[in-house]
Design a protein around this motif. Structure first.
Motif, PDB file in Angstrom:
ATOM      1  N   LEU A  18       0.834  -1.209   0.000  1.00 19.10           N
ATOM      2  CA  LEU A  18       0.000   0.000   0.000  1.00 19.10           C
ATOM      3  C   LEU A  18       0.869   1.259   0.000  1.00 19.10           C
ATOM      4  CD1 LEU A  18      -2.760  -1.040   2.604  1.00 19.10           C
ATOM      5  CD2 LEU A  18      -2.794  -1.278   0.123  1.00 19.10           C
ATOM      6  N   ASN A  19       1.902   1.247   0.838  1.00 27.24           N
ATOM      7  CA  ASN A  19       2.779   2.426   0.905  1.00 27.24           C
ATOM      8  C   ASN A  19       3.509   2.656  -0.407  1.00 27.24           C
ATOM      9  OD1 ASN A  19       1.993   2.810   3.494  1.00 27.24           O
ATOM     10  ND2 ASN A  19       3.809   1.849   4.417  1.00 27.24           N
ATOM     11  N   GLN A  20       4.033   1.573  -0.965  1.00 29.12           N
ATOM     12  CA  GLN A  20       4.767   1.714  -2.231  1.00 29.12           C
ATOM     13  C   GLN A  20       3.863   2.217  -3.342  1.00 29.12           C
ATOM     14  OE1 GLN A  20       7.252  -1.550  -3.778  1.00 29.12           O
ATOM     15  NE2 GLN A  20       7.242  -2.332  -1.708  1.00 29.12           N
ATOM     16  N   LEU A  21       2.648   1.704  -3.362  1.00 28.83           N
ATOM     17  CA  LEU A  21       1.723   2.122  -4.416  1.00 28.83           C
ATOM     18  C   LEU A  21       1.383   3.608  -4.282  1.00 28.83           C
ATOM     19  CD1 LEU A  21       0.007   1.436  -6.858  1.00 28.83           C
ATOM     20  CD2 LEU A  21      -1.772   0.591  -5.318  1.00 28.83           C
ATOM     21  N   HIS A  22       1.172   4.057  -3.049  1.00 28.73           N
ATOM     22  CA  HIS A  22       0.877   5.482  -2.847  1.00 28.73           C
ATOM     23  C   HIS A  22       2.069   6.353  -3.251  1.00 28.73           C
ATOM     24  CE1 HIS A  22      -3.070   5.992  -0.634  1.00 28.73           C
ATOM     25  NE2 HIS A  22      -2.996   4.701  -0.836  1.00 28.73           N
ATOM     26  N   GLU A  23       3.259   5.946  -2.832  1.00 32.80           N
ATOM     27  CA  GLU A  23       4.466   6.724  -3.162  1.00 32.80           C
ATOM     28  C   GLU A  23       4.669   6.815  -4.673  1.00 32.80           C
ATOM     29  OE1 GLU A  23       6.594   8.721  -1.695  1.00 32.80           O
ATOM     30  OE2 GLU A  23       5.161   8.466  -0.062  1.00 32.80           O
ATOM     31  N   THR A  24       4.569   5.648  -5.301  1.00 30.15           N
ATOM     32  CA  THR A  24       4.810   5.608  -6.750  1.00 30.15           C
ATOM     33  C   THR A  24       3.739   6.408  -7.492  1.00 30.15           C
ATOM     34  OG1 THR A  24       5.788   3.449  -6.409  1.00 30.15           O
ATOM     35  CG2 THR A  24       5.243   4.003  -8.673  1.00 30.15           C
ATOM     36  N   SER A  25       2.500   6.304  -7.034  1.00 28.60           N
ATOM     37  CA  SER A  25       1.426   7.056  -7.687  1.00 28.60           C
ATOM     38  C   SER A  25       1.688   8.556  -7.578  1.00 28.60           C
ATOM     39  CB  SER A  25       0.075   6.738  -7.045  1.00 28.60           C
ATOM     40  OG  SER A  25      -0.180   5.364  -7.110  1.00 28.60           O
ATOM     41  N   LYS A  26       2.157   8.997  -6.413  1.00 29.93           N
ATOM     42  CA  LYS A  26       2.451  10.429  -6.256  1.00 29.93           C
ATOM     43  C   LYS A  26       3.534  10.861  -7.220  1.00 29.93           C
ATOM     44  CE  LYS A  26       1.110  11.094  -1.493  1.00 29.93           C
ATOM     45  NZ  LYS A  26       1.588  11.300  -0.125  1.00 29.93           N
ATOM     46  N   GLN A  27       4.540  10.007  -7.369  1.00 29.39           N
ATOM     47  CA  GLN A  27       5.622  10.345  -8.303  1.00 29.39           C
ATOM     48  C   GLN A  27       5.094  10.439  -9.728  1.00 29.39           C
ATOM     49  OE1 GLN A  27       8.777   7.489  -7.730  1.00 29.39           O
ATOM     50  NE2 GLN A  27       8.909   7.974  -5.567  1.00 29.39           N
ATOM     51  N   THR A  66       6.970   1.324 -15.273  1.00 30.20           N
ATOM     52  CA  THR A  66       7.030  -0.128 -15.086  1.00 30.20           C
ATOM     53  C   THR A  66       6.732  -0.492 -13.635  1.00 30.20           C
ATOM     54  OG1 THR A  66       8.741  -0.175 -16.746  1.00 30.20           O
ATOM     55  CG2 THR A  66       8.453  -2.181 -15.476  1.00 30.20           C
ATOM     56  N   SER A  67       7.370   0.223 -12.682  1.00 30.06           N
ATOM     57  CA  SER A  67       7.093  -0.159 -11.288  1.00 30.06           C
ATOM     58  C   SER A  67       5.653   0.151 -10.934  1.00 30.06           C
ATOM     59  CB  SER A  67       8.071   0.459 -10.291  1.00 30.06           C
ATOM     60  OG  SER A  67       8.369   1.754 -10.624  1.00 30.06           O
ATOM     61  N   PHE A  68       5.109   1.230 -11.478  1.00 27.69           N
ATOM     62  CA  PHE A  68       3.705   1.534 -11.219  1.00 27.69           C
ATOM     63  C   PHE A  68       2.821   0.384 -11.694  1.00 27.69           C
ATOM     64  CE2 PHE A  68      -0.380   3.358 -12.668  1.00 27.69           C
ATOM     65  CZ  PHE A  68      -0.823   3.919 -11.481  1.00 27.69           C
ATOM     66  N   ARG A  69       3.109  -0.112 -12.891  1.00 24.65           N
ATOM     67  CA  ARG A  69       2.246  -1.178 -13.432  1.00 24.65           C
ATOM     68  C   ARG A  69       2.362  -2.475 -12.640  1.00 24.65           C
ATOM     69  NH1 ARG A  69       3.177   0.059 -19.618  1.00 24.65           N
ATOM     70  NH2 ARG A  69       4.998  -1.220 -19.204  1.00 24.65           N
ATOM     71  N   TYR A  70       3.574  -2.783 -12.194  1.00 22.49           N
ATOM     72  CA  TYR A  70       3.710  -3.996 -11.379  1.00 22.49           C
ATOM     73  C   TYR A  70       2.944  -3.864 -10.070  1.00 22.49           C
ATOM     74  CZ  TYR A  70       7.042  -6.311 -14.438  1.00 22.49           C
ATOM     75  OH  TYR A  70       7.605  -6.947 -15.491  1.00 22.49           O
TER      76      TYR A  70
END
Ligand SMILES: O=C(O)CCC(=O)C(=O)O
Ligand SMILES: [Fe+2]
Length: 341
Positions: free
Chosen positions: A78-87, A156-160
């Motif tokens: 969840l944290n990674q997804l939020h961080e990556t989405s913000k980026q 790519t990381s967002f999609r994964y």
């Protein structure tokens, strides 16, 4: 990531003019609106959802929304997804529009109403102050090729991450749906055939911080979802409100919990016993807000049979909604399909 994210990454329509029309509210409430804290929002423990059927039934019949705890999705994801989405959102508008080209992920802004290609329907008069990415989950795996993204590892990381998150969400949705409809299925022919997991869609939203909020500027204006069920995952900024018995209830963000709300298709299959609950998103003056919604629907062509509505398929419903938005200017929704008399 910052709340002071670069202003240029916001679509121009969100950069509200410094005009007297846009005044500061002491309280972000209009007079006819009472916001009640969500202490009373029903809470369902996913870990024992099958032992909580009565509570679940009450939540669905009386609220159409509940908080889901103990869902089991790892906090790190969840944290990674939020961080990556913000980026991803911090990219310039132009690069956001191009970031996922060649993949089924689309960028949209100003309205959550999209056409079948995932593009925003014609701009409504009251533009919602948000932007988002639309992710049709079942189309994702065939397109996850790192080489499409050139040098930038972010898409790519967002999609994964989004794919992994989507798998979790459809697992949750299936269990929640079964627990909710078990009771209905005794009366109806076969509820399980209405849930079509391949229709699952994720929406990742960013709502900008808007210091001068106009009376009619909303992150997302009041609406019901067309889905069977929706699962919302919001950050800690707040702004989500649900309507019940004449009042708007403010949902207090609580880490590691989701908000599950029922959509129009659930109301239809339950013959109005369960409510497709009206909700909206307020903007925050100081902080941008990020949320991720999962939505699941019946299969396009399955006919929905009920006492209250004429038989219709989800595809009929979607076409009607899109037509109403472009011609009438708003979604009419279920009343279009109600049996008269
Ligand atoms: O951003 C949110 O929390 C709500 C989004 C929503 O209501 C929707 O996408 O239908
Ligand atoms: Fe919604």
């Amino acid at each position: 990531m910052s709340d002071s994210c670069s202003f240029e990454s916001y679509p121009p329509r969100f950069q509200l003019p410094n005009s007297p029309l846009y005044h500061d509210h002491e309280e972000d409430l209009s007079i006819d609106e009472v916001v009640i804290d969500s202490e009373t929002l029903p809470v369902i423990d996913f870990g024992c959802i099958n032992e909580e059927k009565e509570k679940l039934h009450e939540a669905c019949a009386e609220w159409g929304v509940f908080r889901l705890v103990n869902h089991g999705i790892p906090t790190s994801l969840l944290n990674q997804l939020h961080e990556t989405s913000k980026q991803v959102f911090d990219h310039s508008l132009e690069s956001k529009q191009k970031l996922f080209s060649g993949s089924p992920i689309t960028y949209f802004r100003g309205t959550p109403a999209l056409n079948s290609k995932g593009m925003a329907l014609q701009e409504p008069q009251n533009v919602d102050c948000m932007e988002g990415f639309n992710v049709p989950l079942s189309q994702l795996p065939c397109h996850t090729h790192a080489d499409e993204d050139g040098d930038d590892p972010l898409p790519t990381s967002f999609r994964y991450l989004i794919q992994e998150y989507g798998d979790h969400q459809s697992r949750l949705a299936e269990t929640i749906y079964k627990a909710i409809t078990e009771r209905q299925c005794e009366a109806l022919e076969d509820c399980s055939s209405y849930l079509a997991l391949p229709t699952g869609v994720l929406r990742v939203y960013r709502y900008p911080a808007v210091s001068q909020i106009n009376e009619s500027s909303w992150g997302m204006d009041a609406h019901t979802d067309s889905s069977l069920i929706s699962i919302l995952n919001e950050d800690l900024v707040g702004g989500l409100q649900f309507y019940r018995l004449g009042h708007w209830f403010h949902v207090r963000p609580i880490p590691n919990t989701f908000i599950v709300n029922l959509g129009d298709m659930m109301q239809a299959i339950s013959d109005d016993e369960y409510k497709s609950v009206k909700h909206r998103v307020r903007l925050n003056k100081l902080k941008e807000r990020l949320s991720i919604g999962y939505f699941v629907f019946p299969d396009d062509n399955t006919l929905i049979h009920s006492q209250a509505y004429k038989p219709f398929s989800y595809s009929d419903f979607r076409t009607q909604v899109q037509q109403d938005i472009t011609t009438v200017g708003y979604k009419v929704g279920l009343p279009r399909f109600r049996r008269s008399g």
